[in-house]
Motif scaffolding. Structure first.
Motif, short mmCIF file in Angstrom:
data_model
loop_
_atom_site.label_atom_id
_atom_site.label_comp_id
_atom_site.label_asym_id
_atom_site.label_seq_id
_atom_site.Cartn_x
_atom_site.Cartn_y
_atom_site.Cartn_z
N ALA A 1 0.75 -0.95 0.00
CA ALA A 1 -0.14 0.14 -0.13
C ALA A 1 0.88 1.21 -0.15
CB ALA A 1 -0.91 -0.04 1.05
N LEU A 2 -0.17 1.80 -0.69
CA LEU A 2 0.74 3.99 -0.69
C LEU A 2 1.21 4.06 0.48
CD1 LEU A 2 0.78 4.61 -4.45
CD2 LEU A 2 2.78 3.01 -3.62
N ASP A 3 2.02 5.02 1.13
CA ASP A 3 1.23 5.86 2.48
C ASP A 3 0.61 7.32 1.55
OD1 ASP A 3 3.67 4.43 3.69
OD2 ASP A 3 4.85 5.94 3.27
N GLY B 1 -7.67 3.60 -4.80
CA GLY B 1 -7.25 2.93 -5.10
C GLY B 1 -8.11 1.67 -4.30
N VAL B 2 -7.37 0.33 -5.07
CA VAL B 2 -8.36 -0.66 -4.67
C VAL B 2 -7.26 -2.02 -3.90
CG1 VAL B 2 -9.73 -2.27 -5.98
CG2 VAL B 2 -9.58 0.07 -6.47
N GLU B 3 -7.71 -2.97 -2.92
CA GLU B 3 -6.97 -3.33 -2.41
C GLU B 3 -7.60 -4.77 -3.15
OE1 GLU B 3 -5.47 -3.80 2.22
OE2 GLU B 3 -7.87 -4.76 1.85
N TYR C 1 -2.12 -3.76 -4.76
CA TYR C 1 -2.99 -3.00 -4.64
C TYR C 1 -3.24 -2.37 -6.15
CZ TYR C 1 -2.11 -3.65 0.46
OH TYR C 1 -1.95 -3.66 1.53
N LEU C 2 -3.78 -1.39 -6.74
CA LEU C 2 -3.96 -0.69 -7.77
C LEU C 2 -4.15 0.61 -7.72
CD1 LEU C 2 -4.88 0.02 -10.87
CD2 LEU C 2 -7.04 -0.80 -10.36
N GLU D 1 3.15 12.84 -5.02
CA GLU D 1 3.21 11.53 -5.18
C GLU D 1 3.63 10.56 -4.38
OE1 GLU D 1 5.75 11.03 -8.05
OE2 GLU D 1 4.66 12.50 -8.77
N ALA D 2 3.74 8.74 -4.56
CA ALA D 2 3.81 8.09 -3.33
C ALA D 2 4.68 8.32 -2.25
CB ALA D 2 3.98 7.23 -4.46
N ARG D 3 4.75 8.33 -1.67
CA ARG D 3 5.75 7.42 -0.31
C ARG D 3 6.32 6.43 0.02
NH1 ARG D 3 2.72 11.89 1.96
NH2 ARG D 3 2.55 10.16 3.40
N THR D 4 7.52 5.56 -0.16
CA THR D 4 7.26 4.47 0.06
C THR D 4 8.45 4.95 1.02
OG1 THR D 4 9.16 4.30 -1.11
CG2 THR D 4 6.95 3.66 -1.94
#
Length: 97
Positions: free
Chosen positions: A32-34, A50-52, A70-71, A83-86
């Motif tokens: 999952a994205l933060d 998004g979709v799990e 995760y989509l 922007e996604a953080r990981t």
């Protein structure tokens, strides 16, 4: 509604989701994205980030590894794409390849 296919990032099983054509896909990830909020495929996920997806559930016709993936949709804040953080735990390094 359109039928869109996605691939599990772990085992390459195909998932088919019926969804609105105007949703913008960002990525498909094994984590999952933060900051993203997810809905299940059988819920009204158009308002989620998004979709799990459970690989091997109904959306994959029962085939798959059984793991979550995760989509992620493009998410906006004040008109700009977020922007996604990981975190380091989300990223795997395979030094044996």
């Amino acid at each position: 509604m359109v039928a869109v296919r996605y691939t599990c990032p772990r085992c390459d099983a195909l998932v088919t989701l019926d969804r609105a054509a105007e949703l913008a896909d960002k990525s498909v990830t094994p984590f999952a994205l933060d900051g993203w909020e997810y809905a299940a495929p059988h819920e009204a996920f158009e308002s989620a980030d998004g979709v799990e997806i459970v690989c091997g559930a109904a959306e994959t016709d029962g085939e798959g590894c059984g793991e979550l993936f995760y989509l992620n949709f493009v998410k906006y804040d004040e008109g700009r794409a977020v922007e996604a953080r990981t975190t380091p735990a989300d990223v795997s390094f395979d030094f044996l390849r």
